[in-house]
Write a protein that holds these residues in place. Sequence first.
Motif, PDB file in Angstrom:
ATOM      1  N   UNK A  62       0.799  -1.218   0.000  1.00 18.90           N
ATOM      2  CA  UNK A  62       0.000   0.000   0.000  1.00 18.90           C
ATOM      3  C   UNK A  62       0.838   1.278   0.000  1.00 18.90           C
ATOM      4  N   UNK A  63       1.655   1.478  -1.047  1.00 15.42           N
ATOM      5  CA  UNK A  63       2.443   2.706  -1.108  1.00 15.42           C
ATOM      6  C   UNK A  63       1.542   3.921  -1.325  1.00 15.42           C
ATOM      7  N   UNK A  64       2.032   5.073  -0.910  1.00 14.69           N
ATOM      8  CA  UNK A  64       1.302   6.323  -1.107  1.00 14.69           C
ATOM      9  C   UNK A  64       1.713   6.992  -2.407  1.00 14.69           C
ATOM     10  N   UNK A  65       2.936   6.671  -2.877  1.00 17.38           N
ATOM     11  CA  UNK A  65       3.471   7.290  -4.082  1.00 17.38           C
ATOM     12  C   UNK A  65       4.321   6.271  -4.839  1.00 17.38           C
ATOM     13  N   UNK A  66       4.454   6.515  -6.130  1.00  9.65           N
ATOM     14  CA  UNK A  66       5.256   5.644  -6.984  1.00  9.65           C
ATOM     15  C   UNK A  66       6.301   6.487  -7.698  1.00  9.65           C
ATOM     16  N   UNK A  67       7.521   5.961  -7.766  1.00  8.75           N
ATOM     17  CA  UNK A  67       8.611   6.602  -8.507  1.00  8.75           C
ATOM     18  C   UNK A  67       9.093   5.609  -9.558  1.00  8.75           C
ATOM     19  N   UNK A  68       9.260   6.096 -10.764  1.00  8.91           N
ATOM     20  CA  UNK A  68       9.569   5.243 -11.911  1.00  8.91           C
ATOM     21  C   UNK A  68      10.823   5.736 -12.607  1.00  8.91           C
ATOM     22  N   UNK A  69      11.690   4.807 -12.970  1.00  6.05           N
ATOM     23  CA  UNK A  69      12.871   5.192 -13.740  1.00  6.05           C
ATOM     24  C   UNK A  69      12.477   5.337 -15.204  1.00  6.05           C
ATOM     25  N   UNK A  70      12.910   6.440 -15.798  1.00  3.54           N
ATOM     26  CA  UNK A  70      12.643   6.672 -17.214  1.00  3.54           C
ATOM     27  C   UNK A  70      13.481   5.716 -18.059  1.00  3.54           C
ATOM     28  N   UNK A  71      13.036   5.462 -19.268  1.00  6.98           N
ATOM     29  CA  UNK A  71      13.748   4.578 -20.181  1.00  6.98           C
ATOM     30  C   UNK A  71      14.983   5.289 -20.710  1.00  6.98           C
ATOM     31  N   UNK A  72      16.108   4.590 -20.653  1.00  8.96           N
ATOM     32  CA  UNK A  72      17.362   5.101 -21.185  1.00  8.96           C
ATOM     33  C   UNK A  72      17.618   4.405 -22.519  1.00  8.96           C
ATOM     34  N   UNK A  73      17.710   5.168 -23.599  1.00  7.32           N
ATOM     35  CA  UNK A  73      17.924   4.590 -24.930  1.00  7.32           C
ATOM     36  C   UNK A  73      19.416   4.535 -25.183  1.00  7.32           C
ATOM     37  N   UNK A  74      19.956   3.329 -25.145  1.00  7.56           N
ATOM     38  CA  UNK A  74      21.387   3.162 -25.327  1.00  7.56           C
ATOM     39  C   UNK A  74      21.693   2.304 -26.544  1.00  7.56           C
ATOM     40  N   UNK A  75      20.888   1.296 -26.750  1.00  8.24           N
ATOM     41  CA  UNK A  75      21.206   0.335 -27.786  1.00  8.24           C
ATOM     42  C   UNK A  75      20.488   0.625 -29.095  1.00  8.24           C
ATOM     43  N   UNK A  76      19.200   0.341 -29.117  1.00 10.40           N
ATOM     44  CA  UNK A  76      18.477   0.493 -30.375  1.00 10.40           C
ATOM     45  C   UNK A  76      17.076   1.030 -30.121  1.00 10.40           C
ATOM     46  N   UNK A  77      16.480   1.518 -31.189  1.00  8.18           N
ATOM     47  CA  UNK A  77      15.120   2.043 -31.100  1.00  8.18           C
ATOM     48  C   UNK A  77      14.153   0.921 -30.743  1.00  8.18           C
ATOM     49  N   UNK A  78      14.344  -0.267 -31.322  1.00  2.00           N
ATOM     50  CA  UNK A  78      13.423  -1.372 -31.033  1.00  2.00           C
ATOM     51  C   UNK A  78      13.496  -1.779 -29.563  1.00  2.00           C
ATOM     52  N   UNK A  79      14.693  -1.766 -28.976  1.00  4.09           N
ATOM     53  CA  UNK A  79      14.826  -2.069 -27.548  1.00  4.09           C
ATOM     54  C   UNK A  79      14.104  -1.025 -26.714  1.00  4.09           C
TER      55      UNK A  79
END
Length: 171
Positions: A62-79
Amino acid sequence: MTATRILGIDPGSRYTGYGVIEVTGGRSRHLACGRINATVGEMPERLLKILRGLGEVIAEFRPAEVALEEVFVNKSVSSALVLGQARGVAIVAAAQAGLPLAEYAATQVKLALVGNGRAEKLQVQHMVKVLLNLREAMAADASDALAVALTHAHVRSTKMRSGLTLNKAWG
């Protein structure tokens, strides 16, 4: 002082890390961490497994808030597109539970925990262990999720002390 539970998420299409901390004043306490294994099946089944797994974590802690890591584009667009789908599922899990969501880039997490936006992954993992007084080894995904939760705890604390309102990220 009221305790606030924060769920940190490190989205991945095969393994999605999660970490739950409880923050009281300036102290953070580790409650749980792990990863959701979505390595079996086609993409729709894997995404559903991530959604259900995050739903279980949210229901249990039962968290009160959520923190999410943004996607880091390092390899390819499809990844990046595949990772974006897992990230979207994490966003839906938070929205489905009615939880506010903050997003942080990997460089923001590294800067918040280590003081260097280009810190090595091992430095971040070490700081997670130090800040939460952990001794046991954990999966990198779980450690990353705890790092995101700790970053959010630091950012929200700074904003609350300065009278600023919380928004999507710390920008």
